[in-house]
Design a protein around this motif. Sequence first.
Motif, PDB file in Angstrom:
ATOM      1  N   GLU A 282     -45.326 -11.394 -35.151  1.00 37.20           N
ATOM      2  CA  GLU A 282     -44.935 -11.041 -33.885  1.00 37.20           C
ATOM      3  C   GLU A 282     -43.449 -10.714 -34.012  1.00 37.20           C
ATOM      4  O   GLU A 282     -42.905  -9.365 -33.314  1.00 37.20           O
TER       5      GLU A 282
ATOM      6  N   TYR B 130     -41.710  -6.630 -33.101  1.00 36.13           N
ATOM      7  CA  TYR B 130     -40.523  -6.585 -32.041  1.00 36.13           C
ATOM      8  C   TYR B 130     -39.700  -5.646 -32.741  1.00 36.13           C
ATOM      9  O   TYR B 130     -39.019  -4.986 -31.877  1.00 36.13           O
TER      10      TYR B 130
ATOM     11  N   SER C 162     -40.304  -2.221 -32.566  1.00 33.12           N
ATOM     12  CA  SER C 162     -40.660  -1.556 -31.097  1.00 33.12           C
ATOM     13  C   SER C 162     -39.392  -1.419 -30.428  1.00 33.12           C
ATOM     14  O   SER C 162     -38.631  -1.923 -30.792  1.00 33.12           O
TER      15      SER C 162
ATOM     16  N   GLU D  23     -38.188  -6.886 -25.307  1.00 34.13           N
ATOM     17  CA  GLU D  23     -38.772  -8.065 -24.806  1.00 34.13           C
ATOM     18  C   GLU D  23     -37.946  -9.219 -24.548  1.00 34.13           C
ATOM     19  O   GLU D  23     -36.975  -9.428 -25.009  1.00 34.13           O
TER      20      GLU D  23
ATOM     21  N   MET E  84     -34.895 -12.581 -35.186  1.00 32.48           N
ATOM     22  CA  MET E  84     -34.648 -11.238 -34.617  1.00 32.48           C
ATOM     23  C   MET E  84     -33.280 -10.431 -35.071  1.00 32.48           C
ATOM     24  O   MET E  84     -33.311  -9.397 -35.529  1.00 32.48           O
TER      25      MET E  84
END
Length: 366
Positions: free
Chosen positions: A184, A188, A191, A195, A247
């Motif tokens: 996931e 992300y 993308s 989010e 992230m």
Amino acid sequence: MPFGSKKSGLKLSSGESGKLVKITKARKEKKSRIERAKIILAYNSGKNISVIAREMDTNRAKIDRCINKALRFGIEIALEDLPRKGKPQRIDMNARAWFLSLACRKPKELGFASEHWTTCALAKYTRDNCETAGYPCLKKLSKGTVSKIMNNSNIRPHKTSYYLEKKDPDFDTKMEQVLHVYKEVEIYKKSDEKECIAILSYDEKPGIQAIGNASPDLPPSKYSTWAKDYEYKRYGTISLLASIDLMNGKIYAKVFDKHRSVEFIDFLKDLNEAYTKDSIIKIILDNHSAHISKETMKYLNSVPNRFKFVFTPVHASWLNIIEMFFSKMARSFLRGVRVFSKNELKSRILKYIEELNQSPVIFTWK
């Protein structure tokens, strides 16, 4: 009139000839291989066995054996010794099997105090009990023979290796959940959509020792490295609670004397303040009792839909990426830290985290 040779001539390729010449000039080759290479090259050049024997100051039989091996098996085998029959085995297979069964048992099972065999103790016990067991051929067993038998059987009863028992019946399911979170994160990152989610890997590092010098370090003037005195002072231990944002690589950390539910909730409150109110904070963590205690559940109920926990399987800390950071920290920073108090160690750890966050490293699962 001299007799003609009945042996057929050797047919060496240019590559084989070049290899033999290289062997004759090598400084680290065995003497026997160099000698045999010279014999084969001399015979290939047309010289007979008698001439080769005189030139090399040896007997005809030796030359003859080398040439016969080359003609029959090729030059690779001719350069080496053929396997011999050897001395007949004094210890039969049944006796070896009985001996290995002893080696695979712990000495304490046979009335001794030790947990593991030594070669000396195993050889003595075997000699003392072999006749009763029906294997008198082991009566003269020596320590060297014990080592040879165990080496040939790949058994090391004097050593210990460790394994991790698979205790979690839902191991595969939990592992897939953790790996899906890592996937996931990967999606992300690629993308363009923003989010409202934060994904963190969290764990505690307890028992960090606050160690101080009894004597000052010596600079690398006399020695090539810094020199430390063997004696040291111990001020106690602390616990590091840390998470890494998968992230962006930012590390969130707090240092306490203990790591109970109170400290864990305090850490969650800091995370709650660090992210925007509309974000979901997804955390990968282990099965520590503080993570599922009544106090923790009470706090999570006070901030509904704010945190989502993804638990790693039992005995599977290696699935948690934060362990990579802890390993790096232990090898590079904690390894040589010397302090004067626990408070100094706490402040230096937080300073280390602050320095890392200036150039964050994004850890990825591979």
